[in-house]
Design a protein around this motif. Structure first.
Motif, short mmCIF file in Angstrom:
data_model
loop_
_atom_site.label_atom_id
_atom_site.label_comp_id
_atom_site.label_asym_id
_atom_site.label_seq_id
_atom_site.Cartn_x
_atom_site.Cartn_y
_atom_site.Cartn_z
N GLY A 12 9.74 33.89 38.50
CA GLY A 12 9.67 32.50 39.19
C GLY A 12 10.89 31.72 39.39
N THR A 13 10.95 30.40 39.01
CA THR A 13 11.75 29.37 39.16
C THR A 13 13.26 29.96 38.58
OG1 THR A 13 10.60 27.79 39.26
CG2 THR A 13 12.60 27.01 38.81
N ALA A 14 13.07 30.49 37.35
CA ALA A 14 14.18 31.11 36.81
C ALA A 14 15.10 32.08 37.69
CB ALA A 14 13.87 32.00 35.24
N GLU A 96 1.56 45.34 26.81
CA GLU A 96 1.41 44.35 27.76
C GLU A 96 1.91 43.11 27.03
OE1 GLU A 96 -2.37 42.41 30.34
OE2 GLU A 96 -2.69 44.19 28.98
N MET A 97 2.14 42.14 28.15
CA MET A 97 2.53 40.87 27.51
C MET A 97 1.35 39.85 27.93
SD MET A 97 6.57 40.34 28.53
CE MET A 97 6.58 38.74 27.66
N PRO A 98 0.51 39.58 26.90
CA PRO A 98 -0.75 38.63 27.14
C PRO A 98 0.17 37.36 27.30
CG PRO A 98 -0.69 39.24 24.94
CD PRO A 98 0.24 40.36 25.69
N GLY A 99 -0.76 36.55 28.39
CA GLY A 99 -0.56 35.12 28.62
C GLY A 99 0.71 34.86 29.16
N ARG A 100 1.38 35.99 29.79
CA ARG A 100 2.52 35.75 30.58
C ARG A 100 2.55 36.18 31.95
NH1 ARG A 100 3.86 36.08 25.26
NH2 ARG A 100 5.25 34.62 24.64
N ASN A 101 3.26 35.82 32.84
CA ASN A 101 3.36 36.29 34.21
C ASN A 101 4.85 36.88 34.29
OD1 ASN A 101 0.91 35.60 35.04
ND2 ASN A 101 1.52 33.56 35.27
N GLY A 102 4.82 38.10 34.68
CA GLY A 102 6.36 38.69 34.47
C GLY A 102 6.61 39.32 33.36
N ILE A 115 15.64 41.09 24.41
CA ILE A 115 15.30 39.82 24.95
C ILE A 115 14.80 39.87 26.46
CG2 ILE A 115 16.84 38.72 23.16
CD1 ILE A 115 18.86 38.48 25.52
N GLY A 116 14.14 38.92 27.07
CA GLY A 116 13.87 38.76 28.19
C GLY A 116 13.29 37.29 28.68
N ASN A 117 12.75 37.33 30.03
CA ASN A 117 12.27 36.04 30.58
C ASN A 117 10.93 36.19 30.91
OD1 ASN A 117 14.86 34.34 30.37
ND2 ASN A 117 15.64 35.99 31.35
N GLY A 118 10.30 35.15 31.09
CA GLY A 118 8.90 35.14 31.68
C GLY A 118 8.43 33.82 31.81
N TRP A 119 7.09 33.75 32.07
CA TRP A 119 6.47 32.48 32.07
C TRP A 119 5.24 32.44 31.17
CZ3 TRP A 119 8.21 28.89 35.28
CH2 TRP A 119 9.20 29.22 36.46
N GLY A 123 2.82 27.70 34.22
CA GLY A 123 4.08 27.84 34.77
C GLY A 123 5.31 27.47 34.21
N ILE A 124 5.39 27.40 32.88
CA ILE A 124 6.81 27.03 32.14
C ILE A 124 7.67 28.26 31.88
CG2 ILE A 124 7.67 25.65 30.09
CD1 ILE A 124 4.83 24.57 29.99
N SER A 125 8.62 28.07 32.11
CA SER A 125 9.65 29.28 31.80
C SER A 125 9.57 29.64 30.54
CB SER A 125 11.10 29.08 32.36
OG SER A 125 11.69 28.01 31.75
N GLN A 126 9.55 30.84 30.02
CA GLN A 126 9.61 31.04 28.49
C GLN A 126 10.39 32.33 28.24
OE1 GLN A 126 8.04 29.40 25.41
NE2 GLN A 126 9.73 30.74 24.79
N PRO A 127 11.39 32.18 27.75
CA PRO A 127 12.37 33.35 27.16
C PRO A 127 11.62 33.86 25.73
CG PRO A 127 13.70 31.35 26.81
CD PRO A 127 12.36 31.19 27.62
N TRP A 128 11.81 35.08 25.55
CA TRP A 128 11.03 35.75 24.50
C TRP A 128 11.95 36.88 23.94
CZ3 TRP A 128 10.93 41.00 25.70
CH2 TRP A 128 10.77 41.15 27.29
N THR A 129 11.56 37.41 22.69
CA THR A 129 12.11 38.49 22.09
C THR A 129 10.93 39.53 21.68
OG1 THR A 129 11.99 37.68 19.69
CG2 THR A 129 13.89 37.03 21.19
N TYR A 130 11.19 40.65 21.85
CA TYR A 130 10.29 41.98 21.06
C TYR A 130 11.03 42.68 20.19
CZ TYR A 130 7.75 46.11 21.82
OH TYR A 130 6.87 47.36 21.66
#
Length: 337
Positions: A12-14, A96-102, A115-119, A123-130
């Motif tokens: 998205g916005t990111a 699958e990434m539950p609760g995130r779009n993208g 590491i990665g980026n998502g929502w 609609g809040i941008s939320q970077p993550w680790t796996y």
């Protein structure tokens, strides 16, 4: 390792922020005729992937060449399902990434931390680790959007956020030594870190749109420019080992493709058609259908008439990962190139 400052799809916005800030630089096309050879001993193979997905691709490989991360899209009656793909050698894990779009993986280190980026919801941008089959959200600061761009062997993560300081980008670091924290980097105004090396050296660009400057931040906190004498606007794309790559305007309509030696700031002009997706500790550069060493590029096998290939990331071993699009997009690995 890599952030295709690029060049990777962020959610998205990111994604919009990245495109707005870097799109002009990265869309330039060189006109000079480069040296070109065919990668004779180089071979391409398809990584295992879920065959019921619409598309799948590999985005990053760790410096040791063991771990690869990518993403896939599964089309269901109830809507699209985004899937993270994680390879340990040839063994594939899909999550699958539950609760995130993208699902937008950016990088993976030698410990298999992705590491990665998502929502997040809302609609809040939320970077993550796996790691070890589990997703975790990274801590945030108040911002209109935050993205991560690279992780090193120690697990230190860098990225940037918009409007943490009103109207500016701010460089960020998530230090492995202080889990659950995020800190603002002491870096130039409008800093956008795009790479971090094994020893903690950080590279990026800064400044207003269209008038960027490159910079390198040493582990001791000292910041110096990444530039070319007489050059203008500079975009830094990635770092690996003692190297960084990017583009510098030296006059005319097209930027020069450049590799810097981070030890002393010296530079080499690359093949003008080199792709700048990633660079490894040996200074080998990949992007598009090419693997580049200085002024000479080699064409990776697997492409052809109406068949597109794209190299995204290179390990220190020389293994390269990316995608091949022949009727469908599939994840691939090149070796011996």
């Amino acid at each position: 390792m890599t952030y295709t400052a690029r060049r990777r799809l962020l959610a998205g916005t990111a994604a919009g922020l990245l495109t707005a800030s870097l799109g002009v630089a990265l869309s330039s096309t060189a006109t000079a005729a480069p040296a070109r050879t065919t990668a004779g001993a180089c071979t391409i193979s398809t990584l295992p992937y879920p065959t019921d997905t619409y598309r799948a691709e590999a985005d990053a490989i760790d410096p040791s060449g063991r771990f690869v991360v990518g993403s896939a899209l599964r089309v269901l009656d109830t809507g699209n399902q985004n899937v993270l793909l994680f390879w340990d050698g040839q063994q594939l894990t899909e999550t699958e990434m539950p609760g995130r779009n993208g699902v937008n993986p950016v990088d993976v280190n030698e410990s298999g931390i992705v590491i990665g980026n998502g929502w997040a919801d809302g609609g809040i941008s939320q970077p993550w680790t796996y790691r070890d089959g589990k997703f975790e959200q990274l801590p945030l600061l108040p911002s209109t959007a935050i993205v991560v761009s690279a992780i090193n062997a120690a697990g230190d993560i860098v990225g940037y956020g918009s409007d943490i300081v009103p109207g500016e980008y701010v460089g960020l670091r998530w230090p492995a030594a202080r889990p659950g924290t995020v800190e603002v980097l002491d870096a130039p105004v409008n800093a956008q870190p795009v790479g971090i090396t094994r020893n903690g050296t950080i590279v990026g660009q800064a400044g207003p749109f269209g008038d960027w400057t490159g910079w390198v931040r040493r582990p001791n906190g000292k910041v110096k420019p990444l530039a070319v004498a007489g050059g203008g606007s500079t975009v830094v794309n990635a770092a690996g080992g003692r190297w960084a790559i990017g583009q510098v305007w030296l006059g005319g309509n097209n930027p020069a493709k450049v590799r810097w030696d981070l030890r002393n700031g010296s530079h080499t002009i690359l093949d003008p058609e080199a792709g700048l997706d990633d660079v490894n500790a040996k200074g080998v550069v990949v992007g598009g259908a090419l693997v580049t060493r200085g002024a000479t590029s080699r064409v990776l096998p697997g492409g052809g008439t109406r068949i597109n290939i794209g190299a995204r990331s290179i390990a220190d071993t020389g293994a390269i990962v990316g995608f091949r699009n022949a009727d469908r997009v599939t994840p691939v690995r090149w070796t011996g190139c």
